[in-house]
Design a protein around this motif. Structure first.
Motif, PDB file in Angstrom:
ATOM      1  N   GLN A  73     112.737 -20.609  65.606  1.00  0.00           N
ATOM      2  CA  GLN A  73     111.415 -21.088  65.215  1.00  0.00           C
ATOM      3  C   GLN A  73     110.355 -19.994  65.313  1.00  0.00           C
ATOM      4  O   GLN A  73     110.276 -19.279  66.318  1.00  0.00           O
ATOM      5  CB  GLN A  73     111.008 -22.272  66.104  1.00  0.00           C
ATOM      6  CG  GLN A  73     111.983 -23.441  66.063  1.00  0.00           C
ATOM      7  CD  GLN A  73     112.139 -24.029  64.674  1.00  0.00           C
ATOM      8  OE1 GLN A  73     111.152 -24.175  63.941  1.00  0.00           O
ATOM      9  NE2 GLN A  73     113.374 -24.363  64.308  1.00  0.00           N
ATOM     10  N   ARG A 118     107.244 -20.433  65.761  1.00  0.00           N
ATOM     11  CA  ARG A 118     106.298 -20.738  66.840  1.00  0.00           C
ATOM     12  C   ARG A 118     106.772 -20.196  68.185  1.00  0.00           C
ATOM     13  O   ARG A 118     105.977 -19.995  69.104  1.00  0.00           O
ATOM     14  CB  ARG A 118     106.078 -22.249  66.933  1.00  0.00           C
ATOM     15  CG  ARG A 118     107.323 -23.040  67.323  1.00  0.00           C
ATOM     16  CD  ARG A 118     107.028 -24.531  67.499  1.00  0.00           C
ATOM     17  NE  ARG A 118     108.237 -25.282  67.808  1.00  0.00           N
ATOM     18  CZ  ARG A 118     109.009 -25.852  66.897  1.00  0.00           C
ATOM     19  NH1 ARG A 118     108.696 -25.743  65.609  1.00  0.00           N
ATOM     20  NH2 ARG A 118     110.090 -26.520  67.246  1.00  0.00           N
ATOM     21  N   ASP A 119     108.098 -19.971  68.321  1.00  0.00           N
ATOM     22  CA  ASP A 119     108.670 -19.393  69.535  1.00  0.00           C
ATOM     23  C   ASP A 119     108.897 -17.891  69.408  1.00  0.00           C
ATOM     24  O   ASP A 119     109.576 -17.298  70.249  1.00  0.00           O
ATOM     25  CB  ASP A 119     110.002 -20.070  69.868  1.00  0.00           C
ATOM     26  CG  ASP A 119     109.856 -21.569  70.100  1.00  0.00           C
ATOM     27  OD1 ASP A 119     108.829 -21.969  70.666  1.00  0.00           O
ATOM     28  OD2 ASP A 119     110.759 -22.330  69.705  1.00  0.00           O
ATOM     29  N   ARG A 168     112.605 -16.482  69.209  1.00  0.00           N
ATOM     30  CA  ARG A 168     113.456 -16.263  70.386  1.00  0.00           C
ATOM     31  C   ARG A 168     114.538 -17.328  70.451  1.00  0.00           C
ATOM     32  O   ARG A 168     114.291 -18.505  70.206  1.00  0.00           O
ATOM     33  CB  ARG A 168     112.607 -16.274  71.664  1.00  0.00           C
ATOM     34  CG  ARG A 168     111.751 -15.028  71.838  1.00  0.00           C
ATOM     35  CD  ARG A 168     111.001 -15.064  73.165  1.00  0.00           C
ATOM     36  NE  ARG A 168     110.022 -16.139  73.180  1.00  0.00           N
ATOM     37  CZ  ARG A 168     108.781 -16.026  72.710  1.00  0.00           C
ATOM     38  NH1 ARG A 168     108.381 -14.889  72.169  1.00  0.00           N
ATOM     39  NH2 ARG A 168     107.948 -17.049  72.781  1.00  0.00           N
ATOM     40  N   ASP A 179     116.950 -19.718  72.435  1.00  0.00           N
ATOM     41  CA  ASP A 179     117.199 -20.408  73.694  1.00  0.00           C
ATOM     42  C   ASP A 179     118.694 -20.699  73.751  1.00  0.00           C
ATOM     43  O   ASP A 179     119.202 -21.552  73.004  1.00  0.00           O
ATOM     44  CB  ASP A 179     116.383 -21.701  73.752  1.00  0.00           C
ATOM     45  CG  ASP A 179     116.518 -22.420  75.092  1.00  0.00           C
ATOM     46  OD1 ASP A 179     117.658 -22.572  75.576  1.00  0.00           O
ATOM     47  OD2 ASP A 179     115.480 -22.835  75.648  1.00  0.00           O
TER      48      ASP A 179
END
Length: 407
Positions: free
Chosen positions: A135, A137-138, A141, A143
């Motif tokens: 994403q 917005r992240d 990165r 996860d």
């Protein structure tokens, strides 16, 4: 008429970027092209190493190379690896092809955006590709815990992680990657593509290669062409336990490596200090280039541990138009990411280069802005604050020497 004389139609002929040679031929004699597209080490080999290669070029081209097993043994001895855990090939893409043919039976999970062959290759052979979207917005990165849940939900049989990831430059700590491998020990295969990991300065020993070779289902990929600044040679290798490495090695052609690759493998050991210095210089340039790119109003610069930056262009800009403009008017070759799954042409990947080249790039981008948009200030991008935090986080970080080429 464009200042460089390059017809930008050449940039629109295929799904992938035009090659440096295509552009050089189109530009003609005397034109200088600055390459911000191909992620290559600009400081290695050194001029002295190129001189040595030049002196031996006649023999290198005239005579047959040793077989791949002999060259692989030499590489293993140079990098302090067990030869039975290594398979060497004509670039990491050849290894991706054989991994797909021999080890991927049903399905493969891969975060996107990433290196295109990890999605394209299994799709071409009829495998199911489970794409895990990263994403914006992240900061794109990954996860790993969420990714493991996704793999379990989709029942993927092979999982791939690229660390450092291309094109966003994100890095996963070594301990987290080891935990990820152990969580998925029941899968057919776990692949950690470390093609760009030597450029990271986040940890002294970032590679999980030594951990992969003692696990039953894990492969680590390395790209020597990127690390050693020699894309044209096409050489890379993989690490795995002897059963997996041996299966791949037996499938590879006996003479799949050329004489130039053999010569460079023999040179590596003599030039370890120069290689370490090249990584130090590149780490320095990454910090300074990040700061310079942030001078461009409205441009979002994502944090990176690779030898490239992912940037998002201001809303008014077109990545395709900017790419064409920079080639035609400034002799600058860039990579817009519109053909990458999970990206749009609002994103570009820009390779880390020395300061004079970066000045030329920034001037070219500001020239594009002034000519076509006539604005010097843009609305704040929602990710701009994270880009600024990156500057504060990494600005004073020093490069730590390490045997980066060793897995």
């Amino acid at each position: 008429m464009a200042r460089t004389g390059i017809d930008t139609a050449i940039l629109h002929k295929g799904a992938h970027s035009a090659s440096y040679f295509d552009l050089a031929r189109a530009a003609g004699d005397g034109a200088e092209i600055v390459d911000f597209c191909i992620p290559c080490n600009p400081y290695f080999p050194t001029p002295e190493m190129f001189d040595e290669l030049t002196r031996e070029l006649k023999s290198i081209l005239k005579y047959y190379p040793s077989d791949s097993a002999t060259i692989t043994k030499k590489l293993a001895s140079v990098l302090n690896l067990h030869p039975q855990t290594v398979a060497m090939a004509n670039g990491s893409t050849e290894l991706i092809t054989w991994i797909d043919h021999l080890l991927v039976k049903e399905s493969l999970a891969i975060p996107i955006p990433t290196f295109g062959r990890w999605t394209d290759q299994p799709l071409e052979t009829g495998k199911r590709v489970d794409m895990f979207p990263l994403q914006e917005r992240d900061g794109f990165r990954l996860d790993l815990e969420e990714y493991v849940e996704f793999i379990r939900e989709r029942r993927s049989r092979v999982a791939v992680v690229c660390n450092v990831n291309n094109p966003d430059g994100n890095y996963l700590p070594r301990r987290d990657v080891i935990r990820f491998m152990d969580q998925l020990s029941d899968l057919d295969l776990v692949v950690i593509d470390e093609s760009f990991i030597d450029f990271s300065d986040a940890e002294r020993y970032p590679s999980v290669g030594p951990d992969a070779v003692i696990r039953p289902n894990t492969v680590v990929l390395k790209s020597l062409g990127k690390n050693f600044g020699l894309h044209g040679i096409r050489f890379g290798y993989m690490l795995a336990n002897p059963a997996i490495a041996g299966k791949i090695a037996k499938a590879l052609p006996k003479w799949n490596l050329n004489s130039l690759a053999e010569k460079v493998v023999h040179m590596i050991q003599q030039h370890e200090m120069e290689y370490e210095e090249s990584l130090r210089l590149l780490s320095r340039d990454r910090r300074s280039m990040g700061r310079e790119l942030q001078r461009i109003p409205g441009l979002t610069v994502f944090p990176s541990q690779g030898n490239f930056f992912l940037v998002k262009l201001p809303t008014e800009w077109s990545g395709v138009a900017l790419r064409d403009f920079l080639v035609a008017n400034h002799g600058i070759m860039t990579r817009e990411c519109g053909n990458k799954l999970g990206m749009t042409s609002q994103f570009m990947r820009l390779v880390v280069r020395p300061a004079p080249d970066v000045d030329r790039l920034v001037d070219g981008m500001l020239d594009y802005s002034q000519r076509f948009h006539g604005r010097s200030v843009y609305d704040t991008d929602p990710l701009e604050s994270s880009s600024r935090r990156w500057t504060e986080q990494y600005e004073e970080k020093e490069y730590s020497p390490r045997r980066a080429a060793v897995a």
